[in-house]
Design an enzyme around this catalytic site. Structure first.
Site, PDB file in Angstrom:
ATOM      1  N   ALA A   1      11.384  13.156  -0.238  1.00 36.82           N
ATOM      2  CA  ALA A   1      12.184  13.020  -1.469  1.00 36.82           C
ATOM      3  C   ALA A   1      11.388  12.214  -2.495  1.00 36.82           C
ATOM      4  CB  ALA A   1      13.513  12.345  -1.171  1.00 36.82           C
TER       5      ALA A   1
ATOM      6  N   ARG B   1      10.138   3.827 -18.241  1.00 37.28           N
ATOM      7  CA  ARG B   1       9.352   5.053 -18.403  1.00 37.28           C
ATOM      8  C   ARG B   1       8.466   5.018 -19.641  1.00 37.28           C
ATOM      9  NH1 ARG B   1      12.877   9.565 -16.598  1.00 37.28           N
ATOM     10  NH2 ARG B   1      11.988   9.128 -14.556  1.00 37.28           N
TER      11      ARG B   1
ATOM     12  N   GLU C   1       6.960   7.846 -11.273  1.00 43.50           N
ATOM     13  CA  GLU C   1       8.018   7.744 -12.309  1.00 43.50           C
ATOM     14  C   GLU C   1       8.209   9.058 -13.064  1.00 43.50           C
ATOM     15  OE1 GLU C   1       8.633   4.120 -14.447  1.00 43.50           O
ATOM     16  OE2 GLU C   1       7.416   3.003 -13.025  1.00 43.50           O
TER      17      GLU C   1
END
Lengths: 346, 393
Positions: free
Chosen positions: B133, B244, B364
């Site tokens: 994942a 981010r 990310e």
């Protein structure tokens, strides 16, 4: 930091949008005339109005009529030479083999008693139908200098022939022949011993072309989103496929990256800071982002985009000018590199 | 509209430069490349107040804002990445790892953990990714089961920065079979908790402290649930939303460093009777690098600006991260190309930079995920902002 328009800039944008809506289905020439009679003309050419407002209006104009915006490119160039006139002139600078290397100009200007005589053939002269005269770049070989001469359109010895060029259907270039055309010596506007660029600024026309590139790219993106949301293939919407999503993402990001450079240049102009490199970066980046956007849009449209009356085809054909006109990308890249090489720390 | 930094921000940038050059760089030079943390760097970052910057004063920080400033976070990461990548990673990973506590922690949790974070006493880790994942994080398999007054965690996490070095881990685990992200909760796990262990350290292209962790009937107090049960994934996404655009800033810093190295080498290296800068092939590379870096920087600070204005910035942060990643990778590649063979030698900063820029295109949100986010949002219309004051598409 501040990334949005202020109240005055919003007012100017709304005025432009109103004027464009009222001009309806007029062709580019009629639109230019309408623009001259509206407040937008002052907005675009008044030295008191900020460049962030101007850039915003230019992009809106380009989205409504790319040909009209292309026509304005030369208006900025000629008004740079003759700022205090409402008369429209067309620049007659380019020749068959001369697009950026001004030292190779073949058109001549000679003194003949009390007058001067211009002889030569100019290409890619814009706005000929609208202009009342030409600003001709010619070489005075006796003095080894370039001169810019105002030549009224009704002078004897002028022949005009329309050139057929790619895209921008309502924006035309012409070949203009000056066959021993005689004018008064007082029509010499500039006499240039060194570089033309030191006497005529190409910065503002380049801003217009960057805005045109942005407008064409934005129209392409809008068209792609529309097609992606409606067209079905293999039982799913085009917009549900990753390859279309990725194309639209790349277009979005590159358009915004380019617009940020254009607005950065505008801000520098508004602060009276040196902005030539910023303008060059904006033009190079946005014109190439537009190249990608019109190509992706055509691909998303599929074969229908190749039909001559399709929007995708029109945008595809019209974009190319932005990478070539005033200065090709290669000239701008060299100017940017020159600046970068003079810097030690980034 | 004004893209410039304020006077205070410019002064802060100068301050960072000075500290990075005089304090952090010598630590980096001595430490080299290792797959564990430099305690000296953590200590120095704490001493010079970097960890305090996004934490409110009542928790030992120096921030006037409750959740820090995205713009300031970008400034710090950009400048540190440009001058001292080791300091940048030591700063940002603990920031990321502790941010969910700032976002969702109880007053007690904040008082317990954040003051020690601000001094560098505690190092944190953001523990989300699993072996199966990564981008698809919502399908994580680690479970947390409530037994009386304890949560019992089982599962494995990998690619966790600071693994084995962190004192505190914010762990995301499934607490129910509720669909999608709704069954995911967040927990605070201290490093010395029985049942929690470091499986292995990972050797990466550009080494840093990273590894695989296991939870084997790892029991933590009930109070270590972070925020509300079932909202853990939301906290993870909110944290990433904050960080981010700052990944983009980090990449702008890397790209600026690559450009600087390339320009200076091109000026001094001679070939075919003159400097490399006589060639258009080199000049055009430099022109494109510079242009794209300016654009990337604009997109990064636009996203940060919007975040600080209180907007959701899913689109803007994705654009900033995706674009800056591509720009930095290209800048490092082209600069290394200018160096030729010398750019491949270990010890040449461009060689390290070439490796350093690769990972951010994966963590990310991979570049592909960001394409998907932006493309989907534009097609669906949720990302289209046609408000009259907005100039971006």
């Amino acid at each position: 930091m501040q990334y949005t328009l202020n109240a005055e800039q919003i007012k100017n944008r709304l005025m432009t949008l109103d004027a464009l809506e009222n001009s309806g289905n007029e062709n580019a020439e009629q639109k230019l005339s309408s623009l001259k009679n509206s407040g937008v003309w002052n907005l675009l050419f008044d030295g008191e109005v900020d460049w962030v407002s101007k850039v915003t209006s230019l992009i809106e104009i380009g989205k409504a009529s790319p040909s009209l915006l292309a026509a304005l490119t030369d208006v900025y160039l000629t008004r740079n030479i003759l700022p205090d006139t409402d008369v429209l002139y067309a620049s007659a600078f380019l020749e068959q083999d001369v697009d950026v290397d001004w030292s190779s100009i073949a058109t001549t200007v000679k003194r003949d008693e009390d007058s001067i005589v211009i002889h030569g053939e100019k290409r890619f002269v814009p706005n000929v139908d609208l202009a009342e005269g030409f600003l001709v770049l010619a070489k005075d070989k006796s003095k080894d200098r370039l001169q810019i001469i105002l030549v009224p359109k009704n002078c004897d010895g002028i022949e005009i022939e329309e050139q057929t060029t790619l895209g921008l259907e309502q924006f035309n270039f012409s070949k203009v022949t000056f066959n021993q055309v005689t004018v008064d010596p007082s029509n010499i506007l500039k006499s240039i011993e060194d570089r033309l660029e030191d006497h005529v600024s190409f910065e503002e026309p380049k801003i217009v072309l960057a805005a045109l590139a942005s407008a064409l790219a934005e129209r392409s993106l809008e068209d792609s989103i529309k097609i992606a949301g409606t067209k079905q293939r293999f039982g799913e919407k085009l917009g549900d496929t990753q390859n279309v999503q990725f194309k639209i993402a790349e277009m979005t990001v590159k358009i915004n990256a380019g617009k940020s450079l254009l607005y950065q240049a505008a801000q520098k102009k508004d602060r009276n800071e040196k902005s030539d490199v910023d303008v060059a970066m904006a033009k190079v980046y946005l014109s190439e982002a537009a190249n990608l956007a019109v190509d992706y849009n055509l691909q998303i449209n599929g074969l229908q985009g190749l039909e001559n009356d399709s929007l995708a085809s029109d945008l595809y054909m019209s974009q190319r000018l932005t990478e070539l006109y005033i200065t090709p990308s290669e000239i701008d890249r060299n100017a940017i590199a020159e600046y970068v090489l003079a810097v030690d720390e980034f | 509209m004004d893209y410039r930094f304020s006077k205070n921000q410019l002064e802060f940038i100068e301050e960072i430069e000075e500290i990075a050059n005089n304090v952090f760089k010598p630590i980096e030079e001595e430490f080299g490349e290792q797959n564990y943390l430099s305690k000296d760097m953590v200590k120095a970052l704490g001493e010079y107040g970097f960890y305090k910057r996004h934490i409110p004063e009542r928790y030992g920080g120096s921030s006037k804002n409750e959740f820090g400033s995205a713009t300031e976070l970008c400034i710090i990461r950009e400048e540190l990445a440009r001058l001292c990548p080791l300091a940048e990673s030591h700063y940002s990973v603990t920031g990321l790892g502790s941010y969910p506590i700032l976002l969702a922690g109880t007053e007690e949790q904040k008082m317990k953990y954040l003051p020690k974070m601000t001094t560098g006493e505690y190092v944190f880790a953001f523990t989300l990714t699993e072996p199966t994942a990564g981008s698809d994080a919502v399908n994580l398999k680690t479970t947390a089961r409530l037994e009386k007054d304890e949560w019992v965690l089982n599962g494995e996490k990998t690619f966790i920065s600071n693994a084995g070095d962190a004192d505190v881990y914010v762990v995301f685990a499934r607490t129910s079979e509720a669909p999608g992200s709704k069954g995911i909760s967040a927990f605070i796990v201290e490093a010395d908790t029985p049942g929690f262990e470091l499986v292995e350290k990972l050797d990466m292209t550009a080494p840093h402290s990273i590894g695989t962790l296991a939870f084997k009937d790892c029991r933590i107090p009930k109070e270590n649930l972070l925020g509300e049960e079932g909202r853990g994934f939301k906290y993870a996404m909110q944290t990433l939303d904050m960080f981010r655009s700052s990944v983009g800033a980090q990449l702008v810093g890397f790209a600026r460093a690559a450009l600087e190295l390339g320009v200076n080498y091109a000026k001094e290296r001679e070939a075919f009777g003159g400097p490399l800068t006589q060639f258009e092939a080199i000049r055009f590379k430099l022109a494109d690098m510079y242009t794209e870096i300016q654009a990337a920087k604009n997109l990064v600070y636009y996203a940060a600006y919007k975040k600080d204005q209180g907007y959701r910035v899913t689109k803007e942060a994705s654009m900033a991260k995706m674009f800056a990643t591509l720009v930095a990778q290209k800048a490092a590649y082209e600069s290394q190309q200018i160096f030729g063979g010398y750019g491949m030698i270990k010890g040449n900063p461009i060689e390290a930079l070439y490796r350093e820029v690769r990972a951010p295109a994966i963590y990310e949100g991979t570049t592909e995920i960001h394409h998907m986010i932006i493309g989907r949002g534009m097609v669906e219309g949720t990302f289209i902002d046609d408000s009259i004051e907005n100039v971006f598409v």
